[in-house]
Motif scaffolding. Sequence first.
Motif, PDB file in Angstrom:
ATOM      1  N   TYR A 154       0.854  -1.188   0.000  1.00  0.00           N
ATOM      2  CA  TYR A 154       0.000   0.000   0.000  1.00  0.00           C
ATOM      3  C   TYR A 154       0.887   1.234   0.000  1.00  0.00           C
ATOM      4  CZ  TYR A 154      -3.075   3.722   1.599  1.00  0.00           C
ATOM      5  OH  TYR A 154      -3.756   4.908   1.701  1.00  0.00           O
ATOM      6  N   ASP A 155       0.689   2.080  -0.986  1.00  0.00           N
ATOM      7  CA  ASP A 155       1.430   3.339  -1.086  1.00  0.00           C
ATOM      8  C   ASP A 155       0.567   4.439  -0.486  1.00  0.00           C
ATOM      9  OD1 ASP A 155       2.853   5.597  -1.727  1.00  0.00           O
ATOM     10  OD2 ASP A 155       2.906   5.234  -3.898  1.00  0.00           O
ATOM     11  N   LYS A 156       1.032   5.008   0.630  1.00  0.00           N
ATOM     12  CA  LYS A 156       0.211   6.002   1.327  1.00  0.00           C
ATOM     13  C   LYS A 156      -0.015   7.258   0.497  1.00  0.00           C
ATOM     14  CE  LYS A 156       4.092   7.947   3.956  1.00  0.00           C
ATOM     15  NZ  LYS A 156       4.641   8.150   5.313  1.00  0.00           N
ATOM     16  N   LYS A 157       0.753   7.440  -0.574  1.00  0.00           N
ATOM     17  CA  LYS A 157       0.569   8.588  -1.463  1.00  0.00           C
ATOM     18  C   LYS A 157      -0.462   8.328  -2.558  1.00  0.00           C
ATOM     19  CE  LYS A 157       5.362  10.168  -0.834  1.00  0.00           C
ATOM     20  NZ  LYS A 157       6.646  10.469  -1.521  1.00  0.00           N
ATOM     21  N   SER A 158      -1.011   7.126  -2.585  1.00  0.00           N
ATOM     22  CA  SER A 158      -1.881   6.727  -3.698  1.00  0.00           C
ATOM     23  C   SER A 158      -3.326   7.169  -3.539  1.00  0.00           C
ATOM     24  CB  SER A 158      -1.826   5.207  -3.877  1.00  0.00           C
ATOM     25  OG  SER A 158      -2.270   4.556  -2.700  1.00  0.00           O
ATOM     26  N   GLY A 159      -3.702   7.686  -2.375  1.00  0.00           N
ATOM     27  CA  GLY A 159      -5.044   8.218  -2.187  1.00  0.00           C
ATOM     28  C   GLY A 159      -6.139   7.174  -2.330  1.00  0.00           C
ATOM     29  N   LEU A 160      -7.264   7.619  -2.876  1.00  0.00           N
ATOM     30  CA  LEU A 160      -8.414   6.726  -3.011  1.00  0.00           C
ATOM     31  C   LEU A 160      -8.124   5.551  -3.929  1.00  0.00           C
ATOM     32  CD1 LEU A 160     -11.359   9.292  -3.224  1.00  0.00           C
ATOM     33  CD2 LEU A 160     -10.788   7.765  -1.319  1.00  0.00           C
ATOM     34  N   ALA A 161      -7.307   5.773  -4.958  1.00  0.00           N
ATOM     35  CA  ALA A 161      -6.974   4.675  -5.869  1.00  0.00           C
ATOM     36  C   ALA A 161      -6.262   3.557  -5.119  1.00  0.00           C
ATOM     37  CB  ALA A 161      -6.104   5.197  -7.018  1.00  0.00           C
ATOM     38  N   GLY A 162      -5.368   3.932  -4.202  1.00  0.00           N
ATOM     39  CA  GLY A 162      -4.669   2.934  -3.413  1.00  0.00           C
ATOM     40  C   GLY A 162      -5.588   2.172  -2.481  1.00  0.00           C
ATOM     41  N   LEU A 163      -6.556   2.876  -1.888  1.00  0.00           N
ATOM     42  CA  LEU A 163      -7.529   2.218  -1.025  1.00  0.00           C
ATOM     43  C   LEU A 163      -8.376   1.222  -1.801  1.00  0.00           C
ATOM     44  CD1 LEU A 163      -8.786   5.176   1.193  1.00  0.00           C
ATOM     45  CD2 LEU A 163      -7.502   3.180   1.967  1.00  0.00           C
ATOM     46  N   ARG A 164      -8.799   1.621  -2.995  1.00  0.00           N
ATOM     47  CA  ARG A 164      -9.603   0.712  -3.820  1.00  0.00           C
ATOM     48  C   ARG A 164      -8.794  -0.517  -4.215  1.00  0.00           C
ATOM     49  NH1 ARG A 164     -11.822   5.681  -5.940  1.00  0.00           N
ATOM     50  NH2 ARG A 164     -10.191   5.742  -7.540  1.00  0.00           N
ATOM     51  N   ALA A 165      -7.519  -0.310  -4.552  1.00  0.00           N
ATOM     52  CA  ALA A 165      -6.663  -1.435  -4.929  1.00  0.00           C
ATOM     53  C   ALA A 165      -6.461  -2.388  -3.752  1.00  0.00           C
ATOM     54  CB  ALA A 165      -5.316  -0.921  -5.430  1.00  0.00           C
ATOM     55  N   LEU A 166      -6.274  -1.831  -2.559  1.00  0.00           N
ATOM     56  CA  LEU A 166      -6.100  -2.672  -1.380  1.00  0.00           C
ATOM     57  C   LEU A 166      -7.370  -3.452  -1.082  1.00  0.00           C
ATOM     58  CD1 LEU A 166      -4.307  -3.513   1.004  1.00  0.00           C
ATOM     59  CD2 LEU A 166      -5.159  -1.524   2.255  1.00  0.00           C
ATOM     60  N   ARG A 167      -8.527  -2.781  -1.192  1.00  0.00           N
ATOM     61  CA  ARG A 167      -9.803  -3.465  -0.963  1.00  0.00           C
ATOM     62  C   ARG A 167      -9.978  -4.621  -1.945  1.00  0.00           C
ATOM     63  NH1 ARG A 167     -12.914   0.522  -1.668  1.00  0.00           N
ATOM     64  NH2 ARG A 167     -13.281   1.120   0.505  1.00  0.00           N
ATOM     65  N   ALA A 168      -9.594  -4.389  -3.188  1.00  0.00           N
ATOM     66  CA  ALA A 168      -9.741  -5.438  -4.195  1.00  0.00           C
ATOM     67  C   ALA A 168      -8.830  -6.624  -3.887  1.00  0.00           C
ATOM     68  CB  ALA A 168      -9.424  -4.871  -5.582  1.00  0.00           C
ATOM     69  N   GLN A 169      -7.616  -6.353  -3.433  1.00  0.00           N
ATOM     70  CA  GLN A 169      -6.685  -7.438  -3.123  1.00  0.00           C
ATOM     71  C   GLN A 169      -7.155  -8.277  -1.943  1.00  0.00           C
ATOM     72  OE1 GLN A 169      -2.872  -4.876  -3.299  1.00  0.00           O
ATOM     73  NE2 GLN A 169      -2.172  -6.935  -3.766  1.00  0.00           N
TER      74      GLN A 169
END
Length: 356
Positions: free
Chosen positions: A61-76
């Motif tokens: 998880y890249d803390k600079k990725s914002g909402l896109a990073g949260l969505r990617a983490l949720r998907a994983q």
Amino acid sequence: MKPAPQSLCLLRLSALGDASHALALVRTLQQHRPGLPITWIIGKGEARLLEGLEGVEFVVYDKKSGLAGLRALRAQLAGRRFDVLLNLQLALRAGLLSTLVSADRRIGYDRARSKEGHSLFINERIAPGGHHVLDAFLQFLAPLGIAGPPAPWRFPVPQDAHDWAAAQLPGDQPTLLVSPCSSHALRNWRPERYAAVADHAAARGWRVVLCGGRSRIERETTDRILAAMRAPALDLVGKDTLKQLLALLARASLVLTPDAGPTHLADAMGSSVLGLHACTDAERSGPYRDRRWCTNHYAQAAQRFLHKPVNEVRWGRRIEFPGVMDLIEVDEVIGLFEAYAAAADRRGRLPGWQPA
């Protein structure tokens, strides 16, 4: 006693030093529970540092990725459930991220250390105790029925990184590796003081090497150290990768650094550390294996800047005020250097140095 978990998720995003402490936890867990599937939600840089660690699935998880990073983490993590979540991070961001992890047991810190809403995201607590960060991390294993000292926790380093380090530091000359900067500017020592210690080491026949990242403050600090030195030094600041840094640290005889990631990376790689501590407590955040060569003016800083005795300071409080690192004098650090060198001479070798 609850049944042994069949799956485990660990949440610790950053920083590099705490990645080292969490690695010790993982190695110890693997020693006691071989074959247990471990998933580690981790920061981007920390994942590069730990690349090659066997038996662990990294979810980055890249803390600079914002909402896109949260969505990617949720998907994983979608559709997955773990027997246990170890939430090793107190920050609110980590607590919010932990809501994406489905787990029956959600183990977090004791009440005294909890902050930033940490208690809202857990359903079990570790017992109080463990002053050093690594000991606090190991407390997370007690609810799993695991106790005892940490297993060895060296980082995985590829041979090409060791080859690169050997090319930079050939032969068997004792080496003082100076990593002068922390990510917290107020933890950094004055460049001219680093230069005085480095010149002393060079006069004793030691090779002096400077290392660090690519930030502006690291480049400027290094340039000021080099300008203040009389002796030559090898400048490797901004020239290595994280894996090459680990290999450099493994070859160093002694690492001079403030409270920063290289303290713990060097410790994990088996090298001795001359740590500079005033705004943080060396007994909490110094090198775990051996703190004999560390300064520790934390109690003095508490009195001077917080106007209270150190036993009234909350665990983990940073006393980051302008001038706090000036409590550490050059003569004290040179004395620690000499004490280390004398101990190494008595043992007939320089601990931490590894021949090519």
